[in-house]
Design a protein around this motif. Structure first.
Motif, PDB file in Angstrom:
ATOM      1  N   UNK A   1     -11.903  10.492   2.212  1.00  0.00           N
ATOM      2  CA  UNK A   1     -12.361  10.689   3.584  1.00  0.00           C
ATOM      3  C   UNK A   1     -13.257   9.531   4.033  1.00  0.00           C
ATOM      4  N   UNK A   2     -14.130   9.052   3.119  1.00  0.00           N
ATOM      5  CA  UNK A   2     -14.968   7.890   3.464  1.00  0.00           C
ATOM      6  C   UNK A   2     -14.081   6.702   3.798  1.00  0.00           C
ATOM      7  N   UNK A   3     -13.058   6.517   2.974  1.00  0.00           N
ATOM      8  CA  UNK A   3     -12.145   5.404   3.207  1.00  0.00           C
ATOM      9  C   UNK A   3     -11.417   5.561   4.538  1.00  0.00           C
ATOM     10  N   UNK A   4     -10.998   6.785   4.825  1.00  0.00           N
ATOM     11  CA  UNK A   4     -10.287   7.018   6.085  1.00  0.00           C
ATOM     12  C   UNK A   4     -11.212   6.766   7.276  1.00  0.00           C
ATOM     13  N   UNK A   5     -12.525   7.082   7.099  1.00  0.00           N
ATOM     14  CA  UNK A   5     -13.471   6.796   8.175  1.00  0.00           C
ATOM     15  C   UNK A   5     -13.503   5.297   8.447  1.00  0.00           C
TER      16      UNK A   5
ATOM     17  N   UNK B   1       0.832  -1.201   0.000  1.00  0.00           N
ATOM     18  CA  UNK B   1       0.000   0.000   0.000  1.00  0.00           C
ATOM     19  C   UNK B   1       0.865   1.249   0.000  1.00  0.00           C
ATOM     20  N   UNK B   2       1.961   1.201   0.754  1.00  0.00           N
ATOM     21  CA  UNK B   2       2.825   2.377   0.821  1.00  0.00           C
ATOM     22  C   UNK B   2       3.544   2.568  -0.516  1.00  0.00           C
ATOM     23  N   UNK B   3       3.936   1.443  -1.127  1.00  0.00           N
ATOM     24  CA  UNK B   3       4.529   1.531  -2.467  1.00  0.00           C
ATOM     25  C   UNK B   3       3.556   2.181  -3.433  1.00  0.00           C
ATOM     26  N   UNK B   4       2.298   1.681  -3.419  1.00  0.00           N
ATOM     27  CA  UNK B   4       1.303   2.237  -4.342  1.00  0.00           C
ATOM     28  C   UNK B   4       1.087   3.706  -4.060  1.00  0.00           C
ATOM     29  N   UNK B   5       1.074   4.074  -2.781  1.00  0.00           N
ATOM     30  CA  UNK B   5       0.902   5.475  -2.418  1.00  0.00           C
ATOM     31  C   UNK B   5       2.010   6.335  -2.995  1.00  0.00           C
ATOM     32  N   UNK B   6       3.252   5.818  -2.960  1.00  0.00           N
ATOM     33  CA  UNK B   6       4.359   6.598  -3.513  1.00  0.00           C
ATOM     34  C   UNK B   6       4.238   6.723  -5.024  1.00  0.00           C
ATOM     35  N   UNK B   7       3.764   5.647  -5.671  1.00  0.00           N
ATOM     36  CA  UNK B   7       3.514   5.730  -7.120  1.00  0.00           C
ATOM     37  C   UNK B   7       2.477   6.813  -7.397  1.00  0.00           C
ATOM     38  N   UNK B   8       1.446   6.835  -6.543  1.00  0.00           N
ATOM     39  CA  UNK B   8       0.374   7.819  -6.709  1.00  0.00           C
ATOM     40  C   UNK B   8       0.946   9.234  -6.636  1.00  0.00           C
ATOM     41  N   UNK B   9       1.879   9.422  -5.708  1.00  0.00           N
ATOM     42  CA  UNK B   9       2.513  10.741  -5.596  1.00  0.00           C
ATOM     43  C   UNK B   9       3.221  11.109  -6.892  1.00  0.00           C
ATOM     44  N   UNK B  10       3.955  10.129  -7.451  1.00  0.00           N
ATOM     45  CA  UNK B  10       4.669  10.385  -8.704  1.00  0.00           C
ATOM     46  C   UNK B  10       3.686  10.787  -9.802  1.00  0.00           C
TER      47      UNK B  10
ATOM     48  N   UNK C   1       0.277   8.293   7.181  1.00  0.00           N
ATOM     49  CA  UNK C   1       1.176   9.358   6.718  1.00  0.00           C
ATOM     50  C   UNK C   1       1.116   9.482   5.204  1.00  0.00           C
ATOM     51  N   UNK C   2       1.153   8.315   4.503  1.00  0.00           N
ATOM     52  CA  UNK C   2       1.101   8.342   3.040  1.00  0.00           C
ATOM     53  C   UNK C   2      -0.192   8.987   2.551  1.00  0.00           C
ATOM     54  N   UNK C   3      -1.334   8.548   3.130  1.00  0.00           N
ATOM     55  CA  UNK C   3      -2.624   9.063   2.658  1.00  0.00           C
ATOM     56  C   UNK C   3      -2.715  10.570   2.897  1.00  0.00           C
ATOM     57  N   UNK C   4      -2.278  10.998   4.079  1.00  0.00           N
ATOM     58  CA  UNK C   4      -2.369  12.430   4.400  1.00  0.00           C
ATOM     59  C   UNK C   4      -1.458  13.239   3.483  1.00  0.00           C
ATOM     60  N   UNK C   5      -0.252  12.738   3.250  1.00  0.00           N
ATOM     61  CA  UNK C   5       0.671  13.457   2.367  1.00  0.00           C
ATOM     62  C   UNK C   5       0.093  13.577   0.968  1.00  0.00           C
ATOM     63  N   UNK C   6      -0.569  12.497   0.511  1.00  0.00           N
ATOM     64  CA  UNK C   6      -1.151  12.548  -0.836  1.00  0.00           C
ATOM     65  C   UNK C   6      -2.262  13.593  -0.887  1.00  0.00           C
ATOM     66  N   UNK C   7      -3.108  13.610   0.165  1.00  0.00           N
ATOM     67  CA  UNK C   7      -4.182  14.613   0.211  1.00  0.00           C
ATOM     68  C   UNK C   7      -3.606  16.023   0.172  1.00  0.00           C
ATOM     69  N   UNK C   8      -2.569  16.251   0.984  1.00  0.00           N
ATOM     70  CA  UNK C   8      -1.964  17.587   1.033  1.00  0.00           C
ATOM     71  C   UNK C   8      -1.379  17.945  -0.327  1.00  0.00           C
TER      72      UNK C   8
END
Lengths: 336, 132
Positions: free
Chosen positions: B100-104, A159-168, A325-332
């Motif tokens: 956000x739904x997913x995070x919930x 999941x963290x790998x995929x998150x980093x790909x998403x960032x790219x 951390x990954x999800x929040x960073x992606x949102x930001x």
């Protein structure tokens, strides 16, 4: 003519990815020896360089033991998958700049789809099956424990790998590795052009890559004191060699991927352009290999420096810290 | 594009062919002297009791389920991440709601302690009524 060129390229890519493995085994043993104040292999060939070859020959001549209780089909399938999947992964990585010929642009990449990152992700996730099948099919309690531990660890860190790909993707808006490098050549390497985020994601990706490759400090699937050999306890001879080599190929491919995503791949400002003549391509190959070997050295440095995590800490690190951390960073990153 | 697929196929065939050749070569040159004791399951010198095809801890299953949800979500985000700059604000809001739904859901799993690998003595006491 083009077909012949493509054939040569495919063979070259395969030899490249297979040829790095013995070198890595030798490097690993030399570096571990250096860190621990030993000499390391020095008998076979100059500086012990032929040691990995000798190991392979030894493994070829070893008897292959298939336990009576094992699930035969899966037992044979697992090591094949463990080796073929990382080799296929390498097909999506560009390992050199385009060579512009008279009527044809020759790409130093086995196959260049517009969506090679998606393909890469898809093949990457099959790594789970090799260890899970291998561990389960052996019908051995140590293997089973190693296998399910490995499966759980791999999915958690994927999941963290995929998150980093998403960032790219967010950063460069492309799904192709080749375009990624072209954009980095134009706007600066990811790691410097988007400083705080890129460094954070690089570290996240590196940690996840260590876990994906089952390297120390995340080598719990094969924790010797508790699990003997983990999922490959019951494997011997060439089948064991395939698990072993598959792991090293996966490390190589992961380092290639990291250098393409964050460190500009084969591009080097002022020295290598993204397309050009044959000399340019050779220089590009040298540059990407240098980056890959630096990353591999860090891999080995970490392996021989840090102790192994405990399993609950490993899972907590992934699910409680790195993933949020990954999800929040992606949102930001998306908001900015 | 079509050529690329062909080249990929060729690459896979070469990889599989090489591995098969290595396996066949090994089969020809290595000794093969199996006997019953050699083929038993490894167990530190003891005889193995029972099979290993057993039910294992349900937590691994829970982790796999959560992984599946997250991974599907991230794959869904892939095309969005490529084009969101062109689509504009609406894409951002939509995906923000989605995440956000997913995070919930993630927070719920977390609060249910399904992500805790080791439960503390107090929690075990609450669940089992005794301190194990």
């Amino acid at each position: 003519m083009n077909i012949v060129l493509e054939l040569v390229k495919v063979l070259f890519a395969f030899v490249l990815v297979m040829g790095i493995v013995p070198l890595l085994i030798w490097l690993e043993r030399k570096i571990s020896a250096w860190i621990q104040g030993r000499v390391g292999p020095n008998r076979v060939g100059p500086f012990g360089l032929l040691q990995p070859l000798a190991d392979v020959v030894k493994l070829l001549f070893k008897e292959d033991i298939v336990p009576t209780n094992a699930d035969k089909g899966m037992y044979f399938f697992a090591p094949l998958l463990a080796m073929v999947a990382p080799v296929i992964l390498f097909a999506f990585i560009p390992f050199g700049p385009d060579i512009v010929l008279a009527d044809y642009t020759f790409k130093l990449q086995v196959c260049d789809f517009g969506v090679s990152i998606l393909f890469f992700m898809a093949v990457l996730s099959t790594a789970v099956f090799a260890v899970a099948f291998g561990g389960w099919a052996s019908n051995n309690k140590y293997s089973l424990l190693g296998g399910i531990r490995a499966a759980s660890q791999l999915v958690s860190y994927e999941l963290i790998l995929s998150g980093s790909f998403l960032y790219i993707l967010l950063k460069w808006n492309t799904l192709s590795f080749r375009e990624l490098i072209e954009k980095q050549a134009a706007y600066g390497w990811t790691i410097v052009s988007d400083f705080p985020f890129s460094l954070l994601f690089f570290i996240l990706f590196f940690i996840a890559a260590l876990a994906e490759n089952k390297r120390a400090p995340f080598d719990l699937p094969e924790a010797e004191p508790e699990l003997v050999g983990g999922y490959h306890t019951e494997y011997s001879s060439m089948k064991f060699a395939m698990f072993f080599m598959g792991e090293y190929i996966a490390i190589t491919v992961m380092c290639f991927c990291m250098s393409v995503m964050f460190l500009g791949g084969y591009h080097f400002p002022g020295v290598v352009d993204v397309s050009g003549n044959f000399l340019n391509a050779l220089l590009g190959l040298a540059v990407i290999l240098a980056k890959v070997f630096i990353l591999i050295f860090i891999y080995m440095w970490i392996r021989w420096t840090l102790p192994r995590f405990r399993y609950d800490i490993l899972m907590r690190l992934s699910w409680h810290y790195l993933l949020p951390l990954t999800v929040i960073l992606i949102l930001v990153k998306a908001l900015i | 594009m079509l050529l690329d697929f062909g080249v990929l196929l060729l690459y896979i065939v070469i990889a599989c062919g090489f591995l098969t050749a290595a396996l066949v070569a090994g089969r020809i040159i290595r000794p093969n002297k199996p006997y019953k004791d050699k083929l038993t399951t490894y167990e530190c010198g003891e005889d193995t009791i029972g099979t290993s095809f057993i039910q294992f801890n349900v937590r691994f299953y829970v982790i796999a389920l959560i992984f599946l949800i997250f991974e599907v979500e991230i794959v869904l985000l892939f095309p969005w991440a490529v084009v969101y700059k062109n689509v504009g604000l609406i894409a951002l809001i939509e995906m923000g709601v989605f995440i956000l739904i997913l995070l919930a859901g993630f927070a719920y799993v977390w609060s249910q302690k399904d992500l805790e690998w080791v439960k503390s003595e107090i929690e075990t006491e609450k669940e089992h009524g005794t301190n194990l």
